[in-house]
Design an enzyme around this catalytic site. Structure first.
Site, short mmCIF file in Angstrom:
data_model
loop_
_atom_site.label_atom_id
_atom_site.label_comp_id
_atom_site.label_asym_id
_atom_site.label_seq_id
_atom_site.Cartn_x
_atom_site.Cartn_y
_atom_site.Cartn_z
N CYS A 93 171.35 44.77 4.97
CA CYS A 93 170.64 44.71 6.28
C CYS A 93 170.89 44.10 7.25
O CYS A 93 170.96 44.52 8.31
CB CYS A 93 169.01 44.43 5.76
SG CYS A 93 168.68 42.68 5.30
N HIS B 241 164.29 40.16 4.70
CA HIS B 241 164.77 41.34 5.03
C HIS B 241 164.76 41.33 6.53
O HIS B 241 163.94 40.95 7.23
CB HIS B 241 164.06 42.46 4.59
CG HIS B 241 164.42 43.88 5.15
ND1 HIS B 241 165.74 44.47 5.14
CD2 HIS B 241 163.78 44.94 5.96
CE1 HIS B 241 165.61 45.49 5.87
NE2 HIS B 241 164.38 45.87 6.38
N ASP C 88 164.57 50.32 11.66
CA ASP C 88 165.43 49.77 10.63
C ASP C 88 166.52 50.44 9.73
O ASP C 88 165.94 51.61 9.36
CB ASP C 88 164.18 49.69 9.45
CG ASP C 88 164.71 48.58 8.32
OD1 ASP C 88 166.03 48.21 8.34
OD2 ASP C 88 163.95 48.00 7.65
#
Length: 285
Positions: A78, A117, A134
């Protein structure tokens, strides 16, 4: 924000858009935001092979360009994906706020999960609604396209169903939760599942450097113990978790199989996921 997280030349943006195959407009509008977001997910896989090898991947933009853009045979997790994506969006004229979220899939209490995250809040010039974007959430419940930051509204993003809700939170900021609809058909065949929870507090590059090191090197982190690789397929989604491959088709059909040896894992990554395994890395099998 450090210059190491920004695209400083037009050639950087050209190379990035070439990597993801985006040939559309380069305007800071909703159409471009959705298109570039989906193109990124279709082109660059999610993978944790650096962490599996005991190394925290660099979040310096030059290193990310070398690995995810110019290398073309690697992906990332991520912090890598969303750091690169945020830099591209800013080069296109969007305003981006970096957020930190608690991954709450399967959690009984959201507070038990740390903020590990990275997600993005994107502002479009002239549009009063910010968007949650995202490209780095390693789960089938991830967003395929950005969604407006609006509570209790269902969004259909490239075939997936999402909504944002508020949950009680003792802090001064509102707590948002991204939920994905899992299952097909009526309520008895599926339901809304919380993916991650976040506030709108901005986070800085130094914050992600610490979180990145923890996730990559902590022996209790799942990303430091087994390969976790996912990629969008023409008909759905493929996930390699350890030595188990799960494929989910667009109609909801799920198939699973166990890979028998390391050679089979390497062949799958090379041929199906388009990933070159780092030299010396030992995979399960």
């Amino acid at each position: 924000m450090s210059a190491s997280t920004r695209m400083t030349t037009p050639s950087d943006l050209d190379a990035y858009l070439g990597r993801i195959g985006w040939e559309g407009e380069r305007r800071p509008d909703a159409h471009t935001l959705r298109g570039v977001h989906l193109a990124h997910l279709r082109a660059v896989p999610f993978e944790n092979l650096d962490a599996l090898g005991g190394t925290a991947p660099s979040l310096d933009l030059a290193d990310l360009m070398a690995k995810l853009v110019h290398g073309r045979r690697r992906g990332g997790y991520c912090y890598e994906h969303n750091t690169l994506f945020a830099a591209a969006l800013e080069a296109l004229g969007f305003r981006v706020t970096r957020l930190a979220a608690r991954v709450v899939v399967g959690a009984d209490r959201f507070e038990d999960r740390p903020r590990t995250h990275m997600a993005l809040l994107v502002e479009i010039p002239g549009d009063p609604r910010p968007y949650l974007a995202d490209v780095g959430f390693g789960a089938i419940g991830s967003l395929l396209e950005p969604v407006p930051l609006t509570a209790d509204t269902e969004f259909h993003d490239a075939g997936r169903r999402h909504r944002l809700v508020h949950v009680p939170h003792p802090g001064p900021l509102e707590m948002w939760v991204l939920e994905a609809y899992e299952g097909r058909g009526g309520p008895s065949q599926g339901g809304w599942v919380a993916q991650y929870a976040f506030t709108l507090e901005p986070f800085e590059q130094s914050d992600y450097e610490v979180i990145n090191w923890h996730i990559a090197t902590n022996p209790r982190s799942p990303f430091s113990r087994r390969p976790y690789v996912q990629f969008l397929t023409p008909d759905g989604h493929a996930l390699l978790d350890g030595d188990r491959l799960t494929e989910t088709r667009a109609d909801g059909t799920v198939t699973e199989r166990k890979l028998t040896d390391e050679a089979q894992v390497r062949r799958l990554l090379a041929e199906d996921f388009g990933i070159d395994v780092p030299e010396g890395l030992v995979l399960p099998g």
